[in-house]
Design a protein around this motif. Structure first.
Motif, PDB file in Angstrom:
ATOM      1  N   VAL A 320       1.045  -1.023  -0.396  1.00  0.00           N
ATOM      2  CA  VAL A 320       0.271  -0.034  -0.250  1.00  0.00           C
ATOM      3  C   VAL A 320       1.257   1.159   0.359  1.00  0.00           C
ATOM      4  O   VAL A 320       0.357   2.528  -0.476  1.00  0.00           O
ATOM      5  CB  VAL A 320      -0.763   0.031   0.776  1.00  0.00           C
ATOM      6  N   LEU A 321       2.256   1.392   1.201  1.00  0.00           N
ATOM      7  CA  LEU A 321       3.170   2.068   0.924  1.00  0.00           C
ATOM      8  C   LEU A 321       3.142   2.223  -0.820  1.00  0.00           C
ATOM      9  O   LEU A 321       3.790   3.821  -0.597  1.00  0.00           O
ATOM     10  CB  LEU A 321       4.039   2.704   1.950  1.00  0.00           C
ATOM     11  N   GLU A 322       3.954   1.590  -1.064  1.00  0.00           N
ATOM     12  CA  GLU A 322       4.404   1.538  -2.762  1.00  0.00           C
ATOM     13  C   GLU A 322       3.366   2.430  -3.390  1.00  0.00           C
ATOM     14  O   GLU A 322       3.942   3.062  -4.480  1.00  0.00           O
ATOM     15  CB  GLU A 322       5.102   0.090  -2.750  1.00  0.00           C
ATOM     16  N   LEU A 323       2.466   1.435  -3.632  1.00  0.00           N
ATOM     17  CA  LEU A 323       1.246   2.454  -4.490  1.00  0.00           C
ATOM     18  C   LEU A 323       1.299   3.562  -4.220  1.00  0.00           C
ATOM     19  O   LEU A 323       1.100   5.040  -5.238  1.00  0.00           O
ATOM     20  CB  LEU A 323       0.079   1.998  -3.811  1.00  0.00           C
ATOM     21  N   PHE A 324       1.607   4.852  -3.052  1.00  0.00           N
ATOM     22  CA  PHE A 324       1.655   6.070  -2.763  1.00  0.00           C
ATOM     23  C   PHE A 324       2.578   6.563  -3.615  1.00  0.00           C
ATOM     24  O   PHE A 324       2.897   7.505  -3.728  1.00  0.00           O
ATOM     25  CB  PHE A 324       0.676   6.101  -1.223  1.00  0.00           C
ATOM     26  N   GLU A 325       3.916   6.046  -2.799  1.00  0.00           N
ATOM     27  CA  GLU A 325       5.738   6.614  -3.555  1.00  0.00           C
ATOM     28  C   GLU A 325       4.876   6.441  -4.591  1.00  0.00           C
ATOM     29  O   GLU A 325       5.504   7.529  -5.565  1.00  0.00           O
ATOM     30  CB  GLU A 325       6.155   5.729  -2.911  1.00  0.00           C
ATOM     31  N   LYS A 326       4.675   5.374  -5.777  1.00  0.00           N
ATOM     32  CA  LYS A 326       4.560   5.242  -6.701  1.00  0.00           C
ATOM     33  C   LYS A 326       3.701   6.240  -7.772  1.00  0.00           C
ATOM     34  O   LYS A 326       3.968   6.529  -8.892  1.00  0.00           O
ATOM     35  CB  LYS A 326       4.048   3.933  -7.397  1.00  0.00           C
ATOM     36  N   LEU A 327       2.546   7.311  -6.606  1.00  0.00           N
ATOM     37  CA  LEU A 327       1.740   8.430  -7.546  1.00  0.00           C
ATOM     38  C   LEU A 327       2.787   9.345  -7.261  1.00  0.00           C
ATOM     39  O   LEU A 327       2.242  10.468  -7.563  1.00  0.00           O
ATOM     40  CB  LEU A 327       0.325   7.825  -6.935  1.00  0.00           C
ATOM     41  N   ASP A 328       3.971   9.270  -6.708  1.00  0.00           N
ATOM     42  CA  ASP A 328       4.306  10.546  -5.733  1.00  0.00           C
ATOM     43  C   ASP A 328       3.125  11.245  -4.885  1.00  0.00           C
ATOM     44  O   ASP A 328       3.313  12.564  -5.160  1.00  0.00           O
ATOM     45  CB  ASP A 328       4.592  11.126  -6.718  1.00  0.00           C
ATOM     46  N   ALA A 329       2.489  10.262  -3.992  1.00  0.00           N
ATOM     47  CA  ALA A 329       1.205  11.130  -3.780  1.00  0.00           C
ATOM     48  C   ALA A 329       1.888  11.692  -2.069  1.00  0.00           C
ATOM     49  O   ALA A 329       1.138  12.996  -2.109  1.00  0.00           O
ATOM     50  CB  ALA A 329       0.834   9.993  -2.820  1.00  0.00           C
ATOM     51  N   PHE A 330       3.063  11.913  -1.120  1.00  0.00           N
ATOM     52  CA  PHE A 330       3.652  12.935  -0.624  1.00  0.00           C
ATOM     53  C   PHE A 330       4.058  14.149  -1.392  1.00  0.00           C
ATOM     54  O   PHE A 330       4.129  14.968  -0.137  1.00  0.00           O
ATOM     55  CB  PHE A 330       4.789  11.766   0.222  1.00  0.00           C
ATOM     56  N   ARG A 331       4.386  14.011  -2.607  1.00  0.00           N
ATOM     57  CA  ARG A 331       4.506  15.353  -2.963  1.00  0.00           C
ATOM     58  C   ARG A 331       2.911  16.200  -3.222  1.00  0.00           C
ATOM     59  O   ARG A 331       2.543  16.970  -3.867  1.00  0.00           O
ATOM     60  CB  ARG A 331       6.064  15.379  -3.571  1.00  0.00           C
ATOM     61  N   LYS A 332       2.515  14.984  -3.260  1.00  0.00           N
ATOM     62  CA  LYS A 332       1.319  15.449  -4.421  1.00  0.00           C
ATOM     63  C   LYS A 332       0.047  14.556  -4.076  1.00  0.00           C
ATOM     64  O   LYS A 332      -0.514  13.828  -4.984  1.00  0.00           O
ATOM     65  CB  LYS A 332       1.304  15.455  -6.161  1.00  0.00           C
ATOM     66  N   PRO A 333      -0.577  15.201  -3.308  1.00  0.00           N
ATOM     67  CA  PRO A 333      -1.641  14.602  -2.902  1.00  0.00           C
ATOM     68  C   PRO A 333      -2.619  14.110  -3.455  1.00  0.00           C
ATOM     69  O   PRO A 333      -3.045  13.113  -3.102  1.00  0.00           O
ATOM     70  CB  PRO A 333      -1.381  15.048  -1.055  1.00  0.00           C
ATOM     71  N   ALA A 334      -2.911  15.394  -3.840  1.00  0.00           N
ATOM     72  CA  ALA A 334      -4.457  15.053  -4.660  1.00  0.00           C
ATOM     73  C   ALA A 334      -4.290  13.740  -5.988  1.00  0.00           C
ATOM     74  O   ALA A 334      -5.879  14.094  -6.386  1.00  0.00           O
ATOM     75  CB  ALA A 334      -4.635  16.588  -5.621  1.00  0.00           C
ATOM     76  N   ARG A 335      -2.781  12.967  -6.240  1.00  0.00           N
ATOM     77  CA  ARG A 335      -2.958  11.915  -7.129  1.00  0.00           C
ATOM     78  C   ARG A 335      -4.229  10.672  -6.068  1.00  0.00           C
ATOM     79  O   ARG A 335      -4.765   9.756  -7.265  1.00  0.00           O
ATOM     80  CB  ARG A 335      -2.349  11.524  -7.544  1.00  0.00           C
ATOM     81  N   MET A 393      10.930   6.507   9.044  1.00  0.00           N
ATOM     82  CA  MET A 393       9.874   6.742   7.987  1.00  0.00           C
ATOM     83  C   MET A 393       8.896   6.100   7.418  1.00  0.00           C
ATOM     84  O   MET A 393       8.035   5.425   7.960  1.00  0.00           O
ATOM     85  CB  MET A 393       9.960   8.534   7.605  1.00  0.00           C
ATOM     86  N   LYS A 394       9.755   5.158   6.051  1.00  0.00           N
ATOM     87  CA  LYS A 394       8.820   4.366   4.856  1.00  0.00           C
ATOM     88  C   LYS A 394       8.676   3.204   7.320  1.00  0.00           C
ATOM     89  O   LYS A 394       7.481   2.664   6.488  1.00  0.00           O
ATOM     90  CB  LYS A 394       9.746   4.089   4.972  1.00  0.00           C
ATOM     91  N   ARG A 395       9.408   2.537   7.785  1.00  0.00           N
ATOM     92  CA  ARG A 395       8.673   1.979   8.710  1.00  0.00           C
ATOM     93  C   ARG A 395       7.742   2.024   9.405  1.00  0.00           C
ATOM     94  O   ARG A 395       6.529   1.439   9.764  1.00  0.00           O
ATOM     95  CB  ARG A 395      10.150   1.695   9.272  1.00  0.00           C
ATOM     96  N   GLU A 396       8.224   3.845   9.721  1.00  0.00           N
ATOM     97  CA  GLU A 396       6.605   3.895  10.393  1.00  0.00           C
ATOM     98  C   GLU A 396       5.136   4.178   9.839  1.00  0.00           C
ATOM     99  O   GLU A 396       3.934   3.370  10.769  1.00  0.00           O
ATOM    100  CB  GLU A 396       7.223   4.994  11.142  1.00  0.00           C
TER     101      GLU A 396
END
Length: 409
Positions: A320-335, A393-396
């Motif tokens: 699930v976290l990898e999914l968010f990372e592939k989206l670059d979601a932490f920089r572009k949360p709207a995605r 941070m990734k572990r948390e």
């Protein structure tokens, strides 16, 4: 000098719809007379002026003559001798070729009011065939007005077919194709745009990747509609319902399944790895039409990731976290919301499944919020430094998602 309200404002007023733009035609005037009245000239190819107070457009009545192929192959003529009827005659559809005078009286030389009543999109004159953009415009107007019961007149559809067969559509520049497509995807029924283009043969020319989806079977237990092209129509309509007026969501919905046209025949009706196969055609059509960068990027991500989203409850917290990372979601949360809207449209854009709940969206929104709640400051306070902060941070974040997942078990 006589001034008339023309086009969409007159049409929408008679349909009881709110009008956005107010365009005017000026008969019996010259550019010099307009400037003397305080209007500001803005037209490059023909005389168009802005009203000194309202900023609305006022164009001198004009005629046009075909001089070459494509959208730019026209010569325009505007002077005080051009009549209102001459000007209206060059317009695409009868419902767009009406005018009102200063007292609100209708001028309707080509039967637009009748066609509004009978819900018909009909060309004004045989000159319709001279401008290939009109194929796209008629399809776009159908996407807007199909919910009101509008259809394309048989003779108009026949002219559209002729334009395709004569190669006029081949001369459309990418920017015009994209401009009309973008508007169509923001209309209430984008499927009507696809259906109209397919009916006249233009879909095969302009969007071969989408045309190739029709007739491709899917597993009936997951797709009761079976046909992938029909599914695509249902998905873009569902996207228009979930995100009205949002052409970014509409575009991603339109191209999310392009890989299914590339499934080897012996594998049908299964589509293993279609999300990976789809990346190349998604990229190709985006480059060909020169779509905006975010449309191109997000549509590729939606193509790659939509099956993962559907399987959200099966995914490990790290995935699930990898999914968010592939989206670059932490920089572009709207995605995150954008991807989830496209995936919900995909899931509900199926025969008989339009009201199906999509709990994956709620779960992934919660998971993203949990991941975003992890901050670096507490880790730094623990003495963690350098690259170890990102690892911690990734572990948390994985731990936070796992805690949430346990509540959904």
């Amino acid at each position: 000098m006589q001034i008339y309200l023309v086009g969409g404002a007159v049409r929408d007023k008679r349909l009881g719809r709110p009008g956005v733009d107010h365009d005017h035609v000026v008969v019996g005037a010259t550019p010099e007379a307009m400037l003397a009245e305080g209007y500001k000239a803005v037209g490059k190819d023909f005389p168009v002026f802005l009203h000194p107070r309202t900023g609305e457009e006022y164009a001198l009545a004009r005629t046009e003559r075909k001089t070459g192929r494509g959208y730019h192959g026209f010569a325009f003529h505007a002077d005080a001798s051009v009549t209102l009827e001459d000007d209206l005659a060059r317009r695409d559809l009868t419902i767009n070729a009406m005018a009102e005078d200063a007292d609100g009286r209708l001028v309707d030389p080509y039967g637009g009011a009748r066609d509004l009543e009978t819900r018909v999109l009909r060309h004004v004159s045989p000159a319709f065939v001279e401008d290939p953009v009109r194929v796209l415009r008629v399809a776009r107007f159908l996407a807007r007005f199909a919910p009101l019961g509008f259809t394309i007149a048989d003779e108009t559809l026949a002219l559209m077919r002729t334009m395709v067969e004569d190669g006029e559509v081949d001369h459309l520049v990418p920017e015009r194709v994209w401009a009309e497509t973008r508007k169509a995807l923001a209309e209430p029924r984008p499927s009507a745009f696809l259906q109209a283009l397919r009916a006249c043969g233009a879909l095969r020319v302009l969007f071969p990747e989408i045309d190739a989806l029709y007739g491709v079977p899917q597993r009936a237990e997951f797709h009761p509609e079976v046909d992938t092209g029909v599914h695509t129509e249902m998905v873009v309509d569902m996207a228009a319902t979930l995100a009205p007026g949002d052409d970014l969501i509409g575009w991603c919905a339109l191209v999310h399944d392009l890989g299914k046209a590339l499934t080897p025949e012996e594998e049908l009706p299964r589509h293993v790895m279609h999300e990976e196969r789809g990346v190349e055609p998604v990229r190709a059509v985006a480059q060909r039409l020169r779509v905006p960068n975010e449309h191109a990027a997000l549509s590729e991500l939606c193509c790659r990731l939509h099956l993962l989203v559907h399987r959200a409850f099966e995914l490990k917290p790290g995935t699930v976290l990898e999914l968010f990372e592939k989206l670059d979601a932490f920089r572009k949360p709207a995605r995150v919301d954008q991807l989830l809207l496209v995936c919900e449209a995909d899931k509900r854009g199926r025969l008989g499944l339009g009201d199906t709940p999509y709990p994956q969206a709620g779960y992934l929104r919660e998971a993203f919020a949990a991941a975003c709640a992890i901050k670096a400051a507490p880790l730094v306070a623990q003495g963690i430094t350098g690259t170890a902060i990102a690892e911690a941070m990734k572990r948390e974040r994985v731990r936070a998602i796992a805690t949430l997942k346990a509540t959904h078990a």
